[in-house]
Design a protein around this motif. Structure first.
Motif, PDB file in Angstrom:
ATOM      1  N   LEU A   1      23.394  47.181  51.073  1.00 39.71           N
ATOM      2  CA  LEU A   1      24.578  46.358  50.832  1.00 39.71           C
ATOM      3  C   LEU A   1      24.897  46.054  49.394  1.00 39.71           C
ATOM      4  N   SER A   2      23.676  45.998  48.782  1.00 40.92           N
ATOM      5  CA  SER A   2      23.894  45.700  47.079  1.00 40.92           C
ATOM      6  C   SER A   2      24.359  47.129  46.451  1.00 40.92           C
ATOM      7  N   GLY A   3      23.733  48.488  47.076  1.00 43.75           N
ATOM      8  CA  GLY A   3      24.186  49.675  46.564  1.00 43.75           C
ATOM      9  C   GLY A   3      25.824  49.818  46.940  1.00 43.75           C
ATOM     10  N   ILE A   4      26.016  49.479  48.006  1.00 47.06           N
ATOM     11  CA  ILE A   4      27.492  49.648  48.288  1.00 47.06           C
ATOM     12  C   ILE A   4      28.401  48.485  47.593  1.00 47.06           C
ATOM     13  N   GLY A   5      27.811  47.366  47.256  1.00 47.32           N
ATOM     14  CA  GLY A   5      28.560  46.331  46.373  1.00 47.32           C
ATOM     15  C   GLY A   5      28.775  47.021  44.743  1.00 47.32           C
ATOM     16  N   ILE A   6      27.978  47.486  44.607  1.00 48.79           N
ATOM     17  CA  ILE A   6      27.739  48.109  43.172  1.00 48.79           C
ATOM     18  C   ILE A   6      28.775  49.355  43.076  1.00 48.79           C
ATOM     19  N   PHE A   7      28.745  50.382  44.326  1.00 51.81           N
ATOM     20  CA  PHE A   7      29.735  51.407  43.985  1.00 51.81           C
ATOM     21  C   PHE A   7      30.904  50.839  44.193  1.00 51.81           C
ATOM     22  N   VAL A   8      31.326  49.786  44.874  1.00 58.49           N
ATOM     23  CA  VAL A   8      32.724  49.342  44.970  1.00 58.49           C
ATOM     24  C   VAL A   8      33.248  48.578  43.656  1.00 58.49           C
ATOM     25  N   LEU A   9      31.930  48.165  43.053  1.00 63.81           N
ATOM     26  CA  LEU A   9      32.544  47.345  41.869  1.00 63.81           C
ATOM     27  C   LEU A   9      32.754  48.517  40.650  1.00 63.81           C
ATOM     28  N   VAL A  10      32.376  49.493  40.590  1.00 63.72           N
ATOM     29  CA  VAL A  10      32.709  50.750  39.927  1.00 63.72           C
ATOM     30  C   VAL A  10      33.864  51.281  40.132  1.00 63.72           C
ATOM     31  N   ALA A  11      34.120  51.471  41.475  1.00 64.09           N
ATOM     32  CA  ALA A  11      35.347  52.522  41.883  1.00 64.09           C
ATOM     33  C   ALA A  11      36.437  51.676  42.024  1.00 64.09           C
ATOM     34  N   ARG A  12      36.384  50.266  42.397  1.00 66.77           N
ATOM     35  CA  ARG A  12      37.579  49.415  42.587  1.00 66.77           C
ATOM     36  C   ARG A  12      37.319  48.005  41.992  1.00 66.77           C
ATOM     37  N   PRO A  13      37.448  47.814  40.865  1.00 70.62           N
ATOM     38  CA  PRO A  13      36.887  46.437  40.365  1.00 70.62           C
ATOM     39  C   PRO A  13      37.732  45.263  40.605  1.00 70.62           C
ATOM     40  N   ARG A  14      38.972  45.399  40.919  1.00 70.60           N
ATOM     41  CA  ARG A  14      39.699  44.409  41.464  1.00 70.60           C
ATOM     42  C   ARG A  14      39.675  43.943  42.915  1.00 70.60           C
ATOM     43  N   ALA A  15      39.524  45.012  43.804  1.00 68.02           N
ATOM     44  CA  ALA A  15      38.978  44.814  45.299  1.00 68.02           C
ATOM     45  C   ALA A  15      37.584  44.169  45.130  1.00 68.02           C
ATOM     46  N   ALA A  16      36.708  44.603  44.383  1.00 68.14           N
ATOM     47  CA  ALA A  16      35.322  44.009  44.462  1.00 68.14           C
ATOM     48  C   ALA A  16      35.535  42.563  43.979  1.00 68.14           C
ATOM     49  N   LEU A  17      36.348  42.130  42.883  1.00 68.58           N
ATOM     50  CA  LEU A  17      36.397  40.803  42.451  1.00 68.58           C
ATOM     51  C   LEU A  17      37.029  40.152  43.567  1.00 68.58           C
ATOM     52  N   ARG A  18      37.959  40.585  44.134  1.00 74.47           N
ATOM     53  CA  ARG A  18      38.639  39.978  45.355  1.00 74.47           C
ATOM     54  C   ARG A  18      37.722  39.503  46.549  1.00 74.47           C
ATOM     55  N   TRP A  19      36.941  40.276  46.876  1.00 69.65           N
ATOM     56  CA  TRP A  19      35.927  40.362  47.997  1.00 69.65           C
ATOM     57  C   TRP A  19      34.821  39.360  47.230  1.00 69.65           C
ATOM     58  N   PHE A  20      34.538  39.330  46.238  1.00 67.84           N
ATOM     59  CA  PHE A  20      33.461  38.446  45.537  1.00 67.84           C
ATOM     60  C   PHE A  20      33.968  37.068  45.647  1.00 67.84           C
ATOM     61  N   ARG A  21      35.393  36.894  45.282  1.00 62.94           N
ATOM     62  CA  ARG A  21      35.827  35.255  45.240  1.00 62.94           C
ATOM     63  C   ARG A  21      35.761  34.862  46.764  1.00 62.94           C
ATOM     64  N   ARG A  22      36.279  35.826  47.714  1.00 58.38           N
ATOM     65  CA  ARG A  22      36.175  35.376  49.082  1.00 58.38           C
ATOM     66  C   ARG A  22      34.754  35.133  49.577  1.00 58.38           C
ATOM     67  N   GLY A  23      33.808  35.844  49.323  1.00 57.41           N
ATOM     68  CA  GLY A  23      32.473  35.646  49.592  1.00 57.41           C
ATOM     69  C   GLY A  23      31.742  34.387  49.107  1.00 57.41           C
ATOM     70  N   TRP A  24      32.163  34.059  47.562  1.00 56.77           N
ATOM     71  CA  TRP A  24      31.699  32.954  46.868  1.00 56.77           C
ATOM     72  C   TRP A  24      32.417  31.695  47.813  1.00 56.77           C
ATOM     73  N   LEU A  25      33.447  31.755  48.057  1.00 59.90           N
ATOM     74  CA  LEU A  25      34.278  30.644  49.015  1.00 59.90           C
ATOM     75  C   LEU A  25      33.468  30.394  50.151  1.00 59.90           C
ATOM     76  N   GLY A  26      33.137  31.514  51.049  1.00 58.92           N
ATOM     77  CA  GLY A  26      32.662  31.435  52.267  1.00 58.92           C
ATOM     78  C   GLY A  26      31.120  30.689  52.014  1.00 58.92           C
ATOM     79  N   TRP A  27      30.446  31.289  51.003  1.00 59.10           N
ATOM     80  CA  TRP A  27      29.196  30.669  50.756  1.00 59.10           C
ATOM     81  C   TRP A  27      29.081  28.947  50.632  1.00 59.10           C
ATOM     82  N   GLN A  28      30.152  28.649  49.554  1.00 59.79           N
ATOM     83  CA  GLN A  28      30.383  27.380  49.777  1.00 59.79           C
ATOM     84  C   GLN A  28      30.697  26.503  50.647  1.00 59.79           C
ATOM     85  N   LEU A  29      31.400  27.211  51.570  1.00 61.80           N
ATOM     86  CA  LEU A  29      31.715  26.605  52.815  1.00 61.80           C
ATOM     87  C   LEU A  29      30.594  26.385  53.804  1.00 61.80           C
TER      88      LEU A  29
END
Length: 94
Positions: free
Chosen positions: A57-85
């Protein structure tokens, strides 16, 4: 056999029959919760899979971060909000 022993045996048998009836009723009423329990089991299985496959999962996350930074940041934000919830829900439960 003494009458007291016969009476105790009959009482034991009645209790066993009553217990079996209560067990059957409990099973019948608990079947309504089966879909909820299956859903919880699927979530738990998913979390365990993610824990066991963290490097993938970390490898996939790094790949997406390099390939599509905006999408990665959007998913990071959703994940962070989910974790806080989840953290807040745990605090409320405990």
């Amino acid at each position: 056999m003494s009458p007291e022993l016969v009476e105790l045996a009959l009482h034991k048998q009645r209790l066993q029959i009553r217990s079996a009836d209560q067990r059957a009723a409990l099973i019948h009423h608990a079947q309504g919760f089966a879909p909820v329990f299956r859903g919880v089991d699927k979530v738990v299985d998913g979390v365990l899979w993610a824990r066991n496959n963290a490097p993938i999962l970390s490898g996939i996350g790094i790949f997406v971060l390099v390939a599509r930074p905006r999408a990665a940041l959007r998913w990071f934000r959703r994940g962070w909000l989910g974790w806080q919830l989840v953290r807040r829900a745990r605090n409320l439960v405990s």
